[in-house]
Design a protein around this motif. Structure first.
Motif, PDB file in Angstrom:
ATOM      1  N   THR A 188       0.833  -1.199   0.000  1.00  0.00           N
ATOM      2  CA  THR A 188       0.000   0.000   0.000  1.00  0.00           C
ATOM      3  C   THR A 188       0.870   1.252   0.000  1.00  0.00           C
ATOM      4  N   THR A 235      -2.958   0.111   5.414  1.00  0.00           N
ATOM      5  CA  THR A 235      -3.197   1.481   4.975  1.00  0.00           C
ATOM      6  C   THR A 235      -2.374   2.429   5.843  1.00  0.00           C
ATOM      7  N   MET A 280     -10.283   0.334   6.384  1.00  0.00           N
ATOM      8  CA  MET A 280     -10.145   1.428   5.419  1.00  0.00           C
ATOM      9  C   MET A 280     -10.800   2.679   5.996  1.00  0.00           C
TER      10      MET A 280
END
Length: 631
Positions: A188, A235, A280
């Motif tokens: 990511t 993330t 997320m």
């Protein structure tokens, strides 16, 4: 229709079944029960995708409404959808809208060869291949937070590993920002484009996380030293100063952790009783969505980060909430809901007005939803006392006075998981009177790392015994025909199906869907772009250079003479994982030994069937085979 069907096969049609409930010596009382054909089940629409465009007016999805997956625009106000691509040969898999206009990205391969390219469709409909070239595989890696750039990984320089490129959003000019010299997996990116998180596979129980500073071109291992654990970067935080990752370092299940870049501190963020599948944030980080794998179901935890309160949505139907997305202004939330008895449907929720709207009705209206069957989680004891979970689907027709055959359905992987959710294939067989038991044998994910690794280097042995003991459990149910229990599985599940037919005499039939039959060849011919986890794969399954004797011993191809009961083999000619020759040779060996064998080969499919007509033909073949040899 690019399909080759070898061996003669007639196909089933829609019918009405009669079944009875009796008491003592009473005559059976016929009850009407609607039975549907494979075509009717697959006339259900399969959709996926929840990306909301820049002004919040539409959602980007791919749908197989035409028989091939194409891109569609679904207006958030419930107006009629608009088809955006018109492919008739290869499926289109949507990725995302552009941040500031209605251009969009999608992926596409050729005939299921898995060599995906990334494309952009312009506002005027023009299509640009952003990753041209033969034998190139590529995937989208994210947007810069201001929308001026996006990132794509490709293996064009070296087919064993992926480099990262930054593309300009206006003219698609690109530059390489990370050259992958050590076969690492790209995970990511921070939204400011400074940090790239990667992972390096050390063993099948250990992955290290690295951070690459794109601006300074420096790579640093940020995993805790000497910690043998599986890690995966998820993330970055809003300020781009911390990385959120998942790891099983503190117990059986994967939890969420934060790594603070400035001081190297690690903080545990969750303590679930199941695996955290990921998390997320909405565009402005006003909402956080965390997914938990709870006993083969997905539970979505949606939290308002400003208040800390959970977002509760009134009027949601039963099922798993999946693929949550938000509009740029965070006023709208899109998601899909899927359950055993309902295919994925697209919803949009107005967060300010607390108003829920359903945008699709995916189930074929000809099918009465009340005849569909929900699963029940059950556990049984295997040969060594281990509790094995699975999902049991009992047909409406089944009773102690009307016993039914059962198919033990084995998932792929080998580390996959049988999960709740709609499957036209599964419901078609159940509807036609076959119980399904979707087993999660040892080695399945979702039940802790100890359970996951119990089958390492024991494939076709201990995991197969779990399947044998599934049969023993099923035979205790008073509505099961104990002599009519078969196997069905795809990929690794196809392997265990063939292992069950070759190494035991327990199962009446087997349906092998692109299953491995020669482990030596399969492990020698894995796609080059799997290089990043080749070592882990060999540690779990065996290295063909050093474990050839054991791999030969557990490969059904070399023991075809032991197979005596009927087998159906289904294969895609373009499969890069399980080559067609695997199925060709397996069928030839069984035919040589006089086994009743059927073979269905699709010349325009790979490892899984994307075209609706092929999925229909395959399901018709499954049913006809079972009606001939099991029922």
């Amino acid at each position: 229709m690019k399909q080759t069907i070898m061996r003669s096969m007639a196909f089933a049609t829609c019918a009405t079944l009669l079944f009875a409930c009796t008491s003592g010596n009473e005559e059976p009382a016929p009850v009407k029960f609607s039975s549907y054909s494979a075509k009717q089940f697959f006339e259900t629409t399969t959709i996926s995708g929840t990306s909301i465009n820049h002004d919040g007016s539409a959602i980007l999805v791919h749908s197989d409404k035409t028989g091939i997956f194409n891109a569609y625009r679904y207006p958030t106000d419930g107006a009629e959808p608009v088809q955006l691509t018109h492919s008739t040969e290869e499926s289109v898999w949507v990725i995302d809208w552009f941040p500031n206009d209605d251009r969009f990205l999608y992926a596409q391969d050729k005939g299921g060869d898995e060599l995906d390219h990334v494309f952009v469709q312009e506002l005027d409909g023009k299509v640009v291949d952003l990753t041209p070239g033969d034998n190139v595989k590529a995937y989208f890696s994210g947007w810069h937070q201001d929308g001026s750039h996006f990132y794509v990984a490709t293996n064009e320089r070296d087919n064993k590993q992926f480099d990262l490129y930054r593309y300009a959003s206006d003219d698609y000019q690109r530059e390489m920002v990370f050259e992958n010299k050590d076969v690492m997996s790209l995970n990511t990116l921070s939204r400011d484009g400074q940090w790239l998180a990667l992972s390096k596979n050390i063993s099948n129980t250990d992955d290290d996380i690295y951070l690459y500073n794109i601006n300074e071109q420096k790579l640093v291992n940020v995993s805790e030293p000497d910690l043998d654990a599986s890690h995966s970067a998820v993330t970055f935080t809003k300020d781009n100063k911390s990385l959120i990752y998942s790891s099983d370092q503190q117990g059986e299940f994967r939890q969420l952790f934060e790594y603070v870049i400035a001081n190297g501190e690690h903080k545990q963020l969750s303590n679930f009783k199941w695996d955290a599948r990921g998390t997320m944030f909405s565009p402005n980080y006003g909402y956080q969505v965390t997914y938990i794998n709870q006993d083969a179901k997905t539970v979505a935890k949606i939290v308002n980060t400003r208040t800390g309160k959970k977002v509760d949505i009134n009027g949601l139907p039963p099922g798993d909430v999946l693929r949550v997305n938000f509009s740029n202004d965070e006023q709208q939330m899109s998601f899909m809901i899927n359950s055993d008895t309902s295919p994925s449907n697209l919803y949009v929720y107005d967060l300010s007005r607390e108003r829920l709207s359903r945008l699709t009705d995916s189930l074929n209206p000809a099918i009465d939803e009340s005849v569909l069957v929900n699963s029940r989680v059950v556990r049984y004891e295997s040969f060594d006392g281990l509790q094995i979970p699975g999902l049991l689907f009992k047909p409406k027709q089944a009773s102690k006075d009307s016993k039914v055959p059962v198919l033990i359905m084995i998932h792929g992987g080998p580390g996959g998981q049988s999960r709740t959710g709609y499957s036209a294939l599964r419901q078609h067989l159940i509807n036609n009177g076959y119980a399904i038991f979707a087993a999660n044998n040892r080695g399945s994910s979702g039940y802790g790392k100890t359970f996951y690794h119990l089958d390492d280097q024991k494939h076709g042995e201990d995991d197969l015994q779990d399947i044998v003991y599934a049969k023993k459990y099923l035979q205790t149910l008073d509505w099961v025909d104990s002599e009519k229990i078969g196997l069905i599985g795809g990929s690794y599940g196809g392997y265990l199906t063939m292992a069950g037919m070759a190494f035991t005499d327990e199962f009446a039939v087997g349906i092998n869907i692109f299953g491995v039959t020669n482990w030596v060849r399969t492990l020698e011919s894995i796609p080059p772009y799997w290089e990043a986890f080749r070592k882990s794969l060999y540690e779990e399954l065996g290295d063909p250079a050093t474990d050839k004797e054991r791999l030969t011993r557990i490969s059904p191809l070399f023991h075809a003479d032991k197979i005596s009961n009927p087998v159906l083999v289904v294969q895609g000619a373009n499969d890069p994982r399980v080559l067609q020759i695997e199925s060709d040779e397996m069928v030839a060996e069984m035919e040589k030994n006089g086994v009743a064998v059927e073979y269905v080969l699709f010349d325009d499919e790979g490892h899984g069937f994307a075209k609706k007509e092929n999925r229909i033909s395959a399901s018709e073949a499954y049913l006809k085979f079972l009606q001939t040899y099991l029922k």
